[in-house]
Design a protein around this motif. Structure first.
Motif, PDB file in Angstrom:
ATOM      1  N   VAL A 210       0.825  -1.215   0.000  1.00 25.10           N
ATOM      2  CA  VAL A 210       0.000   0.000   0.000  1.00 25.10           C
ATOM      3  C   VAL A 210       0.859   1.267   0.000  1.00 25.10           C
ATOM      4  CG1 VAL A 210      -2.106  -0.930   0.970  1.00 25.10           C
ATOM      5  CG2 VAL A 210      -0.257  -0.236   2.491  1.00 25.10           C
ATOM      6  N   ASP A 212       2.996   2.593   2.222  1.00 20.38           N
ATOM      7  CA  ASP A 212       2.931   3.395   3.451  1.00 20.38           C
ATOM      8  C   ASP A 212       3.908   4.552   3.373  1.00 20.38           C
ATOM      9  OD1 ASP A 212       1.083   1.988   4.959  1.00 20.38           O
ATOM     10  OD2 ASP A 212       2.587   0.554   5.697  1.00 20.38           O
ATOM     11  N   CYS A 250       0.728  -0.277   7.725  1.00 17.78           N
ATOM     12  CA  CYS A 250      -0.226  -1.300   7.304  1.00 17.78           C
ATOM     13  C   CYS A 250       0.021  -2.566   8.133  1.00 17.78           C
ATOM     14  CB  CYS A 250      -0.092  -1.575   5.810  1.00 17.78           C
ATOM     15  SG  CYS A 250       1.329  -2.593   5.370  1.00 17.78           S
ATOM     16  N   CYS A 253       3.354  -4.456   7.451  1.00 17.99           N
ATOM     17  CA  CYS A 253       4.539  -3.748   7.927  1.00 17.99           C
ATOM     18  C   CYS A 253       4.588  -3.727   9.457  1.00 17.99           C
ATOM     19  CB  CYS A 253       4.558  -2.323   7.387  1.00 17.99           C
ATOM     20  SG  CYS A 253       4.897  -2.264   5.621  1.00 17.99           S
TER      21      CYS A 253
HETATM   22 ZN   LIG Z   1       3.058  -1.356   4.698  1.00 12.47          ZN
END
Ligand SMILES: [Zn+2]
Ligand SMILES: [Zn+2]
Length: 760
Positions: A210, A212, A250, A253
């Motif tokens: 995504v 981040d 996320c 992570c």
């Molecule tokens: Zn992430």
């Protein structure tokens, strides 16, 4: 690439020319490496924070701010129209791509979109779904595509730089020499980052799907400190996106971070050593930061377990015991940028209902986690589905989360024509005859127009509005005068009425510009006309024939079913009749202008001479004639002739005084400025011109007939006309865009209808 360049040294000396392939490759590799470094493509976390503190305005942006900045990056330009000026976002001109597939017109839509974006920036979040709706083929897709392409370009420029991060897990060898797992701090003085390791030294590299924001890697308290420092460095005026304070990493992570953190006993520096920050660009092709979701898809985001077949075995023990899930799908691909739902309302409502929550709180619920989505979401829909959606019981719950923008058809035929020139003409293999595309554009616009309501206009203008016919209204919308013979005040008043005419027509129940022919219909008409047997070119007569064919299928098109109104509105036969007349007028103009019988610049010159003469007449002075050197009075014969052309009426003295009065008034209003007489009397010049041309008409028609003879047998043209006829054809070809074939077709039609009066 850099490695491939090495063998260069072992080769015999290279001949002076041409550059050997490997030399070239070596240079390219060097250059690529240089730009790579210059553009700061790969950074350690620490380097990234340094960059962020230096340029916080570049690095502290959410999706809405980024998008708005992209609009600002390309700037605006002013377009002048006869009734006022309007602003255009240059992003839609696609100058970054030489104007390819640019958006023609639609400035109000651009403006509405930009205002919505600014609202998102103010609110700190894209809290509504932008819904572009309009009839089929109204450039909704082109609008969105221009934005995506601009994002792709903007993200490759320094002010548009974007960064994401990866987790790097080095091989044992590196790790042992550095800060290894379970090494108990044995080598606490090892490398502070694994970001710049060569591929051979890396066991595993885990991406954040995504993308981040790298700053989210810092625990809250640290992050706030960095943000505070960044804002201060920027003079305190920077607005930091809410999500950088509120949200965290996320799910995936977070899992990795926690595992590393535990393994390093809370040593943040060691955790961050695994972070590699990388610059990336938006790419629809690679599904990064921009994504278009078609109506057939129903799962926009999901999760899957990171499987063992890749590099899982290489992960540190601490992570091997964690079930890692990575999100995937279109929403994930578009994270951080723009997500477009094409034809959203074609989906069943249940398939996009989840968007309500997503828009409300920026979250998508996945099977194992919640995806926090930072993206501007745009949907498109045709008008029919939009109407149905408005009547749906659930519409009420959506309404507050929607920002709707109407994308109508264009109503200016020069712009409509530009679309065809851009997108259709390149596909035509034949010669495109003059007026063919123009006619199609005028037709499309005329099918869209509704009869104006003169009620809300003051009487003078109201009368003119009342008399507008369908082609007159089309002309007016294009900034032209609808009929000849208007005096300057009337012309000004009528052009001034255009904004009101447009807004009233757009607000009506059968809104103008939402109905009528679509560019897609015109496309098929033009392509069919380009295949006809009765012409060698894409001919305007072929276009008229195909339009007649299309409009005979009343049942197939809704716009053909509207009742005809006075002035030719919705009257298909009348529209075609007016187009045919217009075409013949244009051909006659072409022949006239190419005939050599009337030299350009003649009419303004006549006007100036007339004004000179009446000046003498007013002052009753004698003048020296330039040609003869004799003293003479004002040239009464010339003035009378001019006045006849200008339609001055019986009272010549009054007419002359009126002309002088207008010049005097202009002088008073513009003191010290040079006087441009022709510019002051455009309508009079038009009248004179028309009268003179009318006088010459028989000569011009004779010439046209001779040209027709010339096509059959040049020798049959009377000898004293041959040069003139050849010059006419040459001028039609070189000055007016005809080829021999379509010139013949056009002149034949002119002679047939206008000279011999044969019904066509
Ligand atoms: Zn992430
Ligand atoms: Zn041609």
């Amino acid at each position: 690439m850099a490695r491939e360049a090495k063998p260069r040294t072992s080769r015999p000396p290279a001949p002076p020319k041409p550059p050997a392939a490997d030399v070239l490759l070596g240079e390219l590799a060097e250059r690529a490496a240089r730009t790579f470094v210059e553009r700061r493509q790969i950074l350690s976390f620490e380097e990234y924070v340094g960059l962020l503190l230096a340029e916080p305005q570049v690095h502290l942006r959410d999706a809405s701010t980024y998008l708005r900045d992209a609009f600002d990056h390309y700037g605006r330009k002013t377009i002048d129209r006869p009734w006022g000026s309007t602003d255009r976002c240059r992003l839609f001109d696609a100058e970054f791509d030489d104007g390819r597939d640019r958006l023609v017109g639609h400035e109000p839509v651009q403006d509405a979109f930009y205002r919505i974006l600014s609202g998102f920036v103010r609110d700190g979040r894209a809290n509504r779904l932008v819904l572009l709706h309009g009839p089929n083929g109204s450039a909704k897709t082109t609008f969105v595509q221009c934005i995506i392409r601009a994002l792709e370009h903007y993200s490759s420029t320094p002010p548009g730089a974007l960064y994401r991060f990866h987790w790097i897990f080095p091989t044992d060898r590196i790790e042992r020499g550095g800060l290894g797992f379970g090494s108990g701090g044995r080598s606490a003085k090892g490398p502070t980052t694994f970001a710049n390791l060569e591929d051979a030294d890396i066991d595993a590299r885990l991406a954040c799907e995504v993308r981040d924001h790298p700053l989210l890697l810092l625990p809250d308290a640290y992050r706030r400190e960095v943000l505070k420092a960044a804002v201060e460095a920027h003079g305190g005026e920077l607005r930091v996106p809410e999500r950088l304070f509120r949200t965290g990493l996320c799910h995936k992570c977070r899992q990795i971070f926690d595992a590393l953190n535990a393994a390093y006993a809370g040593d943040l520096r060691k955790v961050l050593a695994h972070v590699q920050v990388e610059r990336y660009t938006v790419s629809r092709g690679y599904r990064r930061g921009a994504c278009v979701i078609g109506p057939q898809l129903s799962v926009d985001a999901a999760e899957r377990q990171v499987t063992a077949d890749r590099s899982l075995a290489a992960l540190p023990t601490a992570l091997q015991n964690v079930a890692l899930f990575e999100p995937y799908g279109e929403l994930v691909d578009g994270a951080g940028g723009l997500i477009v739902f094409d034809d959203l309302l074609k989906r069943p409502l249940d398939a996009f209902k989840y968007l309500l929550t997503t828009i409300e709180n920026g979250e998508v619920t996945l099977s194992h986690s919640i995806l926090r989505l930072d993206a501007v979401m745009v949907a498109t829909s045709n008008e029919v589905h939009m109407e149905a959606f408005r009547r749906h019981p659930e519409y009420a719950s959506f309404r507050g989360r929607l920002a709707t923008i109407r994308v109508p058809y264009l109503l200016e035929h020069p712009l409509e024509r530009e679309i065809y020139e851009l997108h259709i003409v390149p596909q035509v293999e034949r010669h495109v005859a003059p007026h063919a595309v123009d006619l199609a554009a005028r037709w499309a616009v005329m099918t869209r127009l509704t009869r104006p309501d003169s009620e809300h206009f003051e009487r003078g203008v109201g009368r003119l509005v009342e008399e507008l016919a369908v082609d007159g209204k089309a002309a007016l919308y294009a900034g032209e005068l609808p009929v000849e013979g208007l005096d300057p005040d009337q012309a000004k008043a009528l052009l001034g009425a255009v904004p009101q005419l447009r807004s009233e027509a757009a607000a009506a129940a059968d809104a103008e510009s939402l109905g009528g022919a679509s560019p897609r219909e015109v496309r098929s008409v033009l392509l069919l006309a380009a295949q006809r047997d009765d012409s060698a070119c894409l001919s305007p007569f072929g276009v008229l024939a195909e339009l007649a064919e299309l409009t005979s299928h009343t049942a197939d098109y809704q716009f053909l079913q509207q009742p005809a109104e006075k002035g030719g509105f919705h009257d298909q036969a009348e529209i075609l009749r007016r187009l045919r007349e217009l075409l013949l007028d244009r051909i006659e103009d072409d022949v006239r202008e190419s005939s050599g019988l009337i030299e350009p610049g003649r009419f303004p010159e006549m006007m100036e001479r007339y004004v000179r003469e009446i000046r003498h007449w007013v002052k009753q002075e004698r003048v020296t004639d330039k040609a003869t050197g004799q003293e003479r009075d004002a040239d009464e014969a010339y003035m009378a002739q001019f006045e006849k052309y200008a339609g001055a009426g019986k009272d010549a003295a009054a007419f002359r005084n009126e002309v002088m009065t207008r010049i005097g008034a202009h002088r008073t209003d513009h003191p010290g400025r040079p006087l441009d007489v022709p510019a002051l009397f455009p309508e009079m010049i038009r009248r004179v011109r028309r009268a003179v041309l009318e006088e010459r008409r028989p000569q011009i028609h004779k010439l046209a007939e001779r040209l027709l003879v010339h096509f059959d047998d040049p020798a049959a043209v009377p000898a004293d006309d041959r040069t003139r006829v050849a010059a006419l054809l040459e001028a039609l070809v070189s000055g007016r865009g005809y080829c021999r074939e379509c010139a013949r077709e056009a002149v034949a039609a002119l002679v047939r209808t206008r000279l011999r009066g044969t019904a066509d």
